[in-house]
Design a protein around this motif. Structure first.
Motif, short mmCIF file in Angstrom:
data_model
loop_
_atom_site.label_atom_id
_atom_site.label_comp_id
_atom_site.label_asym_id
_atom_site.label_seq_id
_atom_site.Cartn_x
_atom_site.Cartn_y
_atom_site.Cartn_z
N GLY A 1 0.82 -1.20 0.00
CA GLY A 1 0.00 0.00 0.00
C GLY A 1 0.86 1.26 0.00
N GLY A 2 0.21 2.40 -0.16
CA GLY A 2 0.93 3.66 -0.15
C GLY A 2 0.11 4.78 -0.72
N LEU A 3 0.79 5.89 -1.02
CA LEU A 3 0.17 7.09 -1.58
C LEU A 3 0.52 7.17 -3.06
CD1 LEU A 3 -1.26 9.86 -1.29
CD2 LEU A 3 0.99 10.80 -0.65
N VAL A 4 -0.50 7.38 -3.88
CA VAL A 4 -0.28 7.46 -5.33
C VAL A 4 -1.23 8.50 -5.90
CG1 VAL A 4 -1.95 5.62 -5.82
CG2 VAL A 4 -0.08 6.07 -7.43
N GLN A 5 -0.84 9.12 -6.99
CA GLN A 5 -1.71 10.09 -7.64
C GLN A 5 -2.76 9.38 -8.48
OE1 GLN A 5 0.89 12.75 -9.85
NE2 GLN A 5 0.88 14.21 -8.16
N ASN B 1 -4.57 -0.59 -11.32
CA ASN B 1 -4.21 0.41 -12.33
C ASN B 1 -5.30 1.47 -12.42
OD1 ASN B 1 -1.91 -1.15 -12.96
ND2 ASN B 1 -3.03 -2.30 -14.53
N SER B 2 -4.96 2.59 -13.04
CA SER B 2 -5.91 3.69 -13.24
C SER B 2 -6.64 4.02 -11.94
CB SER B 2 -6.92 3.31 -14.33
OG SER B 2 -6.27 3.02 -15.54
N LEU B 3 -5.87 4.18 -10.89
CA LEU B 3 -6.46 4.41 -9.57
C LEU B 3 -7.20 5.74 -9.52
CD1 LEU B 3 -3.63 2.90 -7.43
CD2 LEU B 3 -6.03 2.26 -7.26
N LYS B 4 -8.27 5.74 -8.74
CA LYS B 4 -9.11 6.92 -8.56
C LYS B 4 -9.15 7.30 -7.08
CE LYS B 4 -12.20 5.19 -12.19
NZ LYS B 4 -13.61 4.78 -12.51
N PRO B 5 -9.42 8.56 -6.76
CA PRO B 5 -9.52 8.94 -5.35
C PRO B 5 -10.52 8.09 -4.57
CG PRO B 5 -9.39 10.90 -6.71
CD PRO B 5 -9.50 9.74 -7.66
N GLU B 6 -11.58 7.64 -5.23
CA GLU B 6 -12.57 6.81 -4.53
C GLU B 6 -12.07 5.40 -4.23
OE1 GLU B 6 -13.00 8.57 -7.35
OE2 GLU B 6 -14.32 7.52 -8.78
N ASP B 7 -10.89 5.04 -4.71
CA ASP B 7 -10.28 3.77 -4.35
C ASP B 7 -9.55 3.85 -3.00
OD1 ASP B 7 -9.38 3.39 -7.79
OD2 ASP B 7 -11.02 2.37 -6.74
N TRP C 1 -8.13 -13.20 8.08
CA TRP C 1 -7.95 -11.84 7.59
C TRP C 1 -6.55 -11.32 7.91
CZ3 TRP C 1 -11.63 -9.05 4.90
CH2 TRP C 1 -12.90 -9.65 4.82
N GLY C 2 -6.02 -10.51 7.02
CA GLY C 2 -4.80 -9.80 7.30
C GLY C 2 -5.07 -8.54 8.08
N GLN C 3 -4.01 -7.80 8.39
CA GLN C 3 -4.14 -6.60 9.21
C GLN C 3 -4.54 -5.38 8.39
OE1 GLN C 3 -1.33 -7.67 7.97
NE2 GLN C 3 -0.32 -5.84 7.18
N GLY C 4 -4.44 -5.48 7.08
CA GLY C 4 -4.81 -4.38 6.19
C GLY C 4 -3.63 -3.51 5.80
N THR C 5 -3.74 -2.91 4.63
CA THR C 5 -2.73 -1.97 4.15
C THR C 5 -3.43 -0.76 3.55
OG1 THR C 5 -0.73 -1.74 2.78
CG2 THR C 5 -2.51 -3.08 1.87
N GLN C 6 -2.94 0.42 3.89
CA GLN C 6 -3.60 1.66 3.47
C GLN C 6 -3.23 2.01 2.04
OE1 GLN C 6 -5.74 3.88 5.29
NE2 GLN C 6 -5.98 4.79 3.24
N VAL C 7 -4.24 2.31 1.25
CA VAL C 7 -4.06 2.84 -0.09
C VAL C 7 -4.71 4.21 -0.15
CG1 VAL C 7 -4.67 2.58 -2.53
CG2 VAL C 7 -3.95 0.58 -1.19
N THR C 8 -3.94 5.22 -0.52
CA THR C 8 -4.45 6.58 -0.62
C THR C 8 -4.17 7.11 -2.02
OG1 THR C 8 -4.01 6.98 1.73
CG2 THR C 8 -4.38 8.91 0.34
N VAL C 9 -5.23 7.55 -2.69
CA VAL C 9 -5.12 8.06 -4.05
C VAL C 9 -5.45 9.55 -4.02
CG1 VAL C 9 -5.82 7.82 -6.45
CG2 VAL C 9 -5.82 5.81 -4.93
N SER C 10 -4.49 10.37 -4.38
CA SER C 10 -4.70 11.82 -4.36
C SER C 10 -5.19 12.30 -5.72
CB SER C 10 -3.41 12.53 -3.99
OG SER C 10 -2.41 12.28 -4.96
N SER C 11 -5.99 13.35 -5.69
CA SER C 11 -6.54 13.88 -6.95
C SER C 11 -5.64 14.92 -7.57
CB SER C 11 -7.93 14.47 -6.69
OG SER C 11 -7.85 15.47 -5.71
#
Length: 123
Positions: A9-13, A83-89, A113-123
């Motif tokens: 996971g991570g931060l992506v545009q 791919n083609s990530l959107k802020p709503e993802d 279940w795993g512990q989860g990984t954060q995905v943040t998509v910036s606009s």
């Protein structure tokens, strides 16, 4: 018992890509159906994708054509290529496992279940 550990996971545009991995340990990985779910703040956990032991895949309509789930039974790992990530993802993404040949889109059908990984998509 099956232990699941997500990573990637991570931060992506917006428009970018990420690949999530879920490493499994414990029982025979190939005997389990695997799923990815996500949960945004204030929202219920929702189905993203699932893959049977045979490799048959299923996707939520919101990610179809953009996300790809795959598994490598030799490495006890399931992947989610996004791919083609959107802020709503933007959400915490969880890997889940259920024993047997079937997979479902319902979170309560998955036992591990795993512990989860954060995905943040910036606009």
């Amino acid at each position: 018992q099956v232990q699941l550990v997500e990573s990637g996971g991570g931060l992506v545009q917006a428009g970018g890509s990420l690949r999530l991995s879920c490493a499994a340990s414990g029982r025979t990985f190939s005997n389990y159906g695997m799923g990815w779910f996500r949960q945004a703040p204030g929202m219920e956990r929702e189905f993203v994708a699932a893959i049977r032991w045979s490799g048959t895949t299923y996707y939520a309509d919101s990610v179809k054509g953009r996300f790809t789930i795959s598994r490598d039974n030799a490495k006890n790992t399931v992947y989610l290529q996004m791919n083609s990530l959107k802020p709503e993802d933007t959400a915490v993404y969880y890997c889940a496992a259920r024993q047997g040949v079937a997979v479902t889109t319902t979170s309560r059908d998955y036992v591990y279940w795993g512990q989860g990984t954060q995905v943040t998509v910036s606009s």
